[in-house]
Design an enzyme around this catalytic site. Structure first.
Site, short mmCIF file in Angstrom:
data_model
loop_
_atom_site.label_atom_id
_atom_site.label_comp_id
_atom_site.label_asym_id
_atom_site.label_seq_id
_atom_site.Cartn_x
_atom_site.Cartn_y
_atom_site.Cartn_z
N LYS A 34 0.70 -1.73 0.17
CA LYS A 34 -0.31 -0.04 0.48
C LYS A 34 0.81 1.58 0.19
O LYS A 34 0.82 2.24 -0.95
CB LYS A 34 -0.74 0.27 1.23
N ARG A 41 -9.66 2.43 9.38
CA ARG A 41 -9.47 1.62 9.81
C ARG A 41 -10.80 0.67 10.63
O ARG A 41 -10.30 -0.17 10.29
CB ARG A 41 -8.42 1.87 10.88
N ARG A 62 11.82 -6.09 13.55
CA ARG A 62 10.88 -5.98 14.74
C ARG A 62 10.34 -6.94 15.23
O ARG A 62 9.70 -7.70 14.81
CB ARG A 62 9.79 -5.00 13.99
N ARG A 83 10.80 -8.75 6.48
CA ARG A 83 10.85 -7.87 6.92
C ARG A 83 12.16 -7.08 7.47
O ARG A 83 12.53 -7.61 9.07
CB ARG A 83 9.89 -6.31 7.00
N ARG A 99 -1.77 -9.13 13.40
CA ARG A 99 -2.43 -8.48 13.74
C ARG A 99 -3.39 -8.28 11.93
O ARG A 99 -4.47 -7.64 11.76
CB ARG A 99 -1.20 -7.14 12.70
#
Ligand SMILES: [Zn+2]
Length: 220
Positions: free
Chosen positions: A17, A93, A163, A130, A174
């Protein structure tokens, strides 16, 4: 005169995105804004809602909806960052936010809602690989595309790390939340007659970008 589009981008985290939003902003000469950017920009200008939003963000807290919309209304004013076309990335959201956004946009609503669809297993794999700069979360690398000199950011020299919440388990959690909250957003836009297009988010970014542009152009 061609009007500049008002676009909402939806898609799982890791669906690309952010990358596509930057390209869309450039292509259509529109503002690209995540709510975090909006808050920071308004705080810098010293607006009441901007400063209030910044207090929540600095404390690591979620900014309450009435403040989010206060900031958005400030930005919709003539000359504001959202006064013409824009692409919203990561907002709304929830369905309640989508409904409220529709209300504050008034007689110039969202032109098109673009949903970038990528299968869950693909984004779990992408996000697990990532690596992110500790100084700027916008400086993103991956196991396949590391920085040029060890795990140090090429742009700002910050450490580049994985992370803690980029483990497959945390990512899946998530994504569950995202799907639970996002389906009602799509339903809301579909029921309120906004063009809602689902784009196949697989393939290289140029291909995906071309698909998004032709879908947007078809609605203008
Ligand atoms: Zn960096």
């Amino acid at each position: 005169m061609q009007t500049r589009p008002r676009v909402v981008l939806l898609g799982k985290q890791g669906a690309g995105k952010g990358t596509q939003a930057v390209r869309l902003a450039d292509h259509y000469s529109i503002a690209h804004l995540s709510t975090g950017d909006l808050f920071r920009a308004q705080a810098k200008q010293g607006t009441a809602f901007g400063l209030e939003a910044k207090r929540y963000m600095d404390g690591g807290d979620l900014v309450p909806d009435e403040i989010v919309f206060g900031v958005i209304e400030e930005c919709l004013a003539p000359g504001g960052q959202l006064s013409d076309g824009f692409v919203l990335d990561g907002f709304p959201r929830t369905r309640a936010q989508a409904e409220e956004l529709e209300r504050v946009l008034g007689d110039r609503p969202i032109d098109v809602v673009v949903h970038i669809d990528v299968p869950r297993e693909v984004v779990v794999e992408r996000l697990s690989a990532r690596r992110v700069c500790v100084k700027n979360s916008g400086h993103i690398y991956s196991v396949a595309k590391p920085p040029s000199q060890g795990w140090v950011c090429d742009t700002c020299g910050g450490d580049v790390i994985q992370r803690e919440d980029d483990t497959p388990e945390a990512i899946n959690k998530r994504l569950d939340t995202y799907e639970r909250d996002t389906r009602p957003i799509r339903e809301f836009y579909a029921s309120s007659g906004r063009p809602l297009v689902t784009i196949d988010g697989l393939g290289d970014t140029d291909e995906v970008f071309a698909r998004i542009c032709s879908a947007i152009d078809a609605t203008l």
